[in-house]
Design a protein around this motif. Structure first.
Motif, PDB file in Angstrom:
ATOM      1  N   LYS A  76     -20.011 -14.407 -16.438  1.00  0.00           N
ATOM      2  CA  LYS A  76     -19.429 -15.374 -15.373  1.00  0.00           C
ATOM      3  C   LYS A  76     -19.906 -15.578 -14.068  1.00  0.00           C
ATOM      4  CE  LYS A  76     -14.438 -15.241 -14.751  1.00  0.00           C
ATOM      5  NZ  LYS A  76     -13.248 -14.511 -15.015  1.00  0.00           N
ATOM      6  N   ALA A  77     -20.250 -14.357 -13.526  1.00  0.00           N
ATOM      7  CA  ALA A  77     -20.770 -14.528 -12.200  1.00  0.00           C
ATOM      8  C   ALA A  77     -22.212 -15.126 -12.215  1.00  0.00           C
ATOM      9  CB  ALA A  77     -21.201 -12.782 -11.840  1.00  0.00           C
ATOM     10  N   MET A  78     -22.682 -15.215 -13.286  1.00  0.00           N
ATOM     11  CA  MET A  78     -24.071 -15.930 -13.191  1.00  0.00           C
ATOM     12  C   MET A  78     -23.993 -17.278 -13.315  1.00  0.00           C
ATOM     13  SD  MET A  78     -27.128 -14.555 -15.739  1.00  0.00           S
ATOM     14  CE  MET A  78     -26.971 -15.833 -17.207  1.00  0.00           C
ATOM     15  N   LEU A  79     -22.909 -17.997 -13.824  1.00  0.00           N
ATOM     16  CA  LEU A  79     -22.793 -19.391 -14.084  1.00  0.00           C
ATOM     17  C   LEU A  79     -22.835 -20.117 -12.640  1.00  0.00           C
ATOM     18  CD1 LEU A  79     -22.092 -21.511 -16.109  1.00  0.00           C
ATOM     19  CD2 LEU A  79     -19.616 -21.368 -15.811  1.00  0.00           C
ATOM     20  N   PRO A  80     -22.485 -19.967 -11.511  1.00  0.00           N
ATOM     21  CA  PRO A  80     -22.640 -20.697 -10.628  1.00  0.00           C
ATOM     22  C   PRO A  80     -24.391 -20.904 -10.284  1.00  0.00           C
ATOM     23  CG  PRO A  80     -21.053 -19.248 -10.033  1.00  0.00           C
ATOM     24  CD  PRO A  80     -21.450 -18.736 -11.283  1.00  0.00           C
ATOM     25  N   ARG A  81     -25.030 -19.733 -10.462  1.00  0.00           N
ATOM     26  CA  ARG A  81     -26.256 -19.799 -10.385  1.00  0.00           C
ATOM     27  C   ARG A  81     -27.273 -20.731 -11.280  1.00  0.00           C
ATOM     28  NH1 ARG A  81     -25.106 -15.016  -7.705  1.00  0.00           N
ATOM     29  NH2 ARG A  81     -25.059 -13.621  -9.669  1.00  0.00           N
ATOM     30  N   ALA A  82     -26.611 -20.739 -12.333  1.00  0.00           N
ATOM     31  CA  ALA A  82     -27.045 -21.466 -13.727  1.00  0.00           C
ATOM     32  C   ALA A  82     -26.908 -22.711 -13.469  1.00  0.00           C
ATOM     33  CB  ALA A  82     -26.464 -20.916 -14.859  1.00  0.00           C
ATOM     34  N   VAL A  83     -25.666 -23.123 -13.058  1.00  0.00           N
ATOM     35  CA  VAL A  83     -25.406 -24.703 -12.517  1.00  0.00           C
ATOM     36  C   VAL A  83     -26.414 -25.104 -11.664  1.00  0.00           C
ATOM     37  CG1 VAL A  83     -23.469 -26.264 -11.786  1.00  0.00           C
ATOM     38  CG2 VAL A  83     -23.157 -24.528 -13.570  1.00  0.00           C
ATOM     39  N   LYS A  84     -26.480 -24.106 -10.702  1.00  0.00           N
ATOM     40  CA  LYS A  84     -27.582 -24.788  -9.530  1.00  0.00           C
ATOM     41  C   LYS A  84     -28.937 -24.966 -10.269  1.00  0.00           C
ATOM     42  CE  LYS A  84     -28.632 -22.890  -5.423  1.00  0.00           C
ATOM     43  NZ  LYS A  84     -28.706 -21.328  -4.863  1.00  0.00           N
ATOM     44  N   GLU A  85     -29.362 -24.227 -11.102  1.00  0.00           N
ATOM     45  CA  GLU A  85     -30.637 -24.472 -11.864  1.00  0.00           C
ATOM     46  C   GLU A  85     -30.443 -25.422 -12.763  1.00  0.00           C
ATOM     47  OE1 GLU A  85     -33.487 -23.096 -11.569  1.00  0.00           O
ATOM     48  OE2 GLU A  85     -32.754 -21.911  -9.940  1.00  0.00           O
ATOM     49  N   LEU A  86     -29.279 -26.352 -12.948  1.00  0.00           N
ATOM     50  CA  LEU A  86     -29.210 -27.190 -13.720  1.00  0.00           C
ATOM     51  C   LEU A  86     -29.007 -26.986 -15.224  1.00  0.00           C
ATOM     52  CD1 LEU A  86     -31.595 -29.879 -12.063  1.00  0.00           C
ATOM     53  CD2 LEU A  86     -28.995 -29.637 -11.620  1.00  0.00           C
TER      54      LEU A  86
END
Ligand code: PMP
Length: 412
Positions: A354-364
């Motif tokens: 869950k914490a990682m998701l914003p970073r994933a979205v940043k990586e598209l």
């Protein structure tokens, strides 16, 4: 007393905050919803949703069905219909269920507005506040929202690669009973599970039915993906061997198209009438238009061949996902589904999906964190990856981006 319409503490944006029924508390937007709005941008590869690839449908045959219906029985299609569903259509639904070993009477089929609505109706009929629904852990997120909106608690029984573990089910039932809890039903997705991607073995289907029978627990068998197998057929439905203790749910959403919003419940005869009454109270009648168009499609198109086409599309996408995972994230583990839409990925313990998701979205790249699929906060080390909608090339790209995010996280 605060005047009606005045914003109050607790929610500054909603002046009616204190007027809601208690059950409305369960209807909360998930924390990841806002991110998904971002994730729907075209440059983001979304491995998050569960949208069927309807572009693979023979659009001309659907159009033919639609035109035939309007030409031959337009006034019926545009009118209210039976609260139970169109009789001829219910007969055709029997043919669909026969593919998974079910023999039934069309009189016990209730057509609903998608199987989602059948879940709602069954919950409305059976759940009181404080009741318990047993389900696999993880489980289908929007079923749990319904159960919780009827103020029931969800108790998760663990699964392995053969599906729900019968021994664990026995233990959970014993524990719940010892605590004086009322178990209303066992909700299960036996074939190509959402989100876990695994299938309940035939031996376990029989064992779980036996446990349910011994404990007088109704089984709610939710089977949207059963016909979408890749190589090996799923075992026959649980309903094929147990008529009186199973409510079976089916849908045309994955084998045809979700836009019709047509699903069904096959209920024990004793329950069927209540379900029809609940259906009438909720929607008067399911869409005559959608039912007649699907009915015409089933009568005139090669629908089994078309399901085969879907199987081919999804098989190719699953293979693309698994080979990309093997190439880019070889140190992780994941399930290998033999059908359906989803792969369940296990992350190293130090990561939090869950914490990682914003970073994933940043990586598209977007995915659904495992926490969405548990009622009790589990799932931080899991991710659900959907392979149903993106092309194989996009799936590869998405997994490559995900691997970058995972690597970066591990090095933090
Ligand atoms: N059950 C499960 C397990 C699902 O995955 C879905 C759709 N995502 C549904 C029910 C609801 O499907 P529908 O209402 O479109 O039939």
């Amino acid at each position: 007393m605060t005047a009606i319409g005045t914003p109050q503490a607790g929610n500054n944006l909603d002046p009616w905050y204190h007027h809601y029924a208690e059950r409305a508390a369960a209807l909360r937007a998930s924390e990841v919803r806002a991110l998904f709005a971002v994730a729907s941008r075209p440059e983001v590869v979304s491995l998050a949703g569960g949208m069927p690839y309807v572009a693979a449908l023979p659009q001309d045959l659907v159009m033919n069905a639609l035109e035939n219906v309007m030409r031959k029985q337009g006034p019926v299609a545009l009118q209210y219909g039976s609260g139970q569903g169109v009789p001829l259509f219910r007969e055709q639904i029997l043919e669909v269920m026969a593919l998974e070993g079910i023999r039934a009477n069309a009189d016990d089929v209730v057509v609903t507005t998608g199987s989602q609505h059948a879940l709602e109706l069954v919950s409305k009929l059976f759940l009181d506040p404080g009741d318990v629904v047993i389900s696999e852990g993880p489980s289908y997120v929007t079923a749990m929202v319904i159960f919780k909106s009827y103020q029931a608690d969800v108790d998760h029984v663990p699964m392995d690669d053969q599906g729900m573990i019968p021994e664990a089910l026995r233990e959970h039932i014993a524990r719940l009973k010892a605590a004086g809890r009322t178990i209303k039903f066992l909700y299960t997705i036996p074939s190509f599970h959402n989100p876990a991607g695994v299938t309940l073995s035939w031996a376990r289907r029989l064992e779980i039915l036996e446990i349910a029978r011994e404990n007088q627990i109704l089984v709610l068998e939710d089977n949207p993906y059963g016909l979408l197998y890749f190589d090996q057929k799923a075992p026959d439905a649980m309903r094929s061997v147990e008529r009186d203790g199973v409510i079976y749910l089916g849908t045309f959403s994955k084998t045809l198209a979700p836009g019709f919003r047509v699903g069904w419940a096959l209920a024990p005869h004793a329950i069927r009438e209540k379900l029809v009454l609940a259906n009438e109270a909720a929607v008067l009648s399911p869409s005559s238009f959608s039912q007649l168009v699907i009915s015409e499609y089933l009568a005139t198109a090669d629908w089994k061949g078309q399901i085969n086409t879907f199987r081919g599309v999804y098989r190719e996408r699953k293979n693309a996902m698994l080979s990309a995972l093997a190439e880019y994230l070889p140190e992780l583990t994941w399930t290998n589904p033999n059908g359906g839409f989803y792969v369940w990925l296990n992350l190293p313990e130090t990561l939090d999906s869950k914490a990682m998701l914003p970073r994933a979205v940043k990586e598209l790249v977007a995915y659904t964190p495992g926490t969405a699929f548990f009622a009790d906060g589990q799932g931080r080390q899991n991710i659900r990856l959907s392979f149903c909608y993106p092309t194989p090339e996009h799936i590869r790209l998405g997994i490559r981006r995900l691997a970058t995010v995972v690597r970066d996280e591990l090095e933090l």
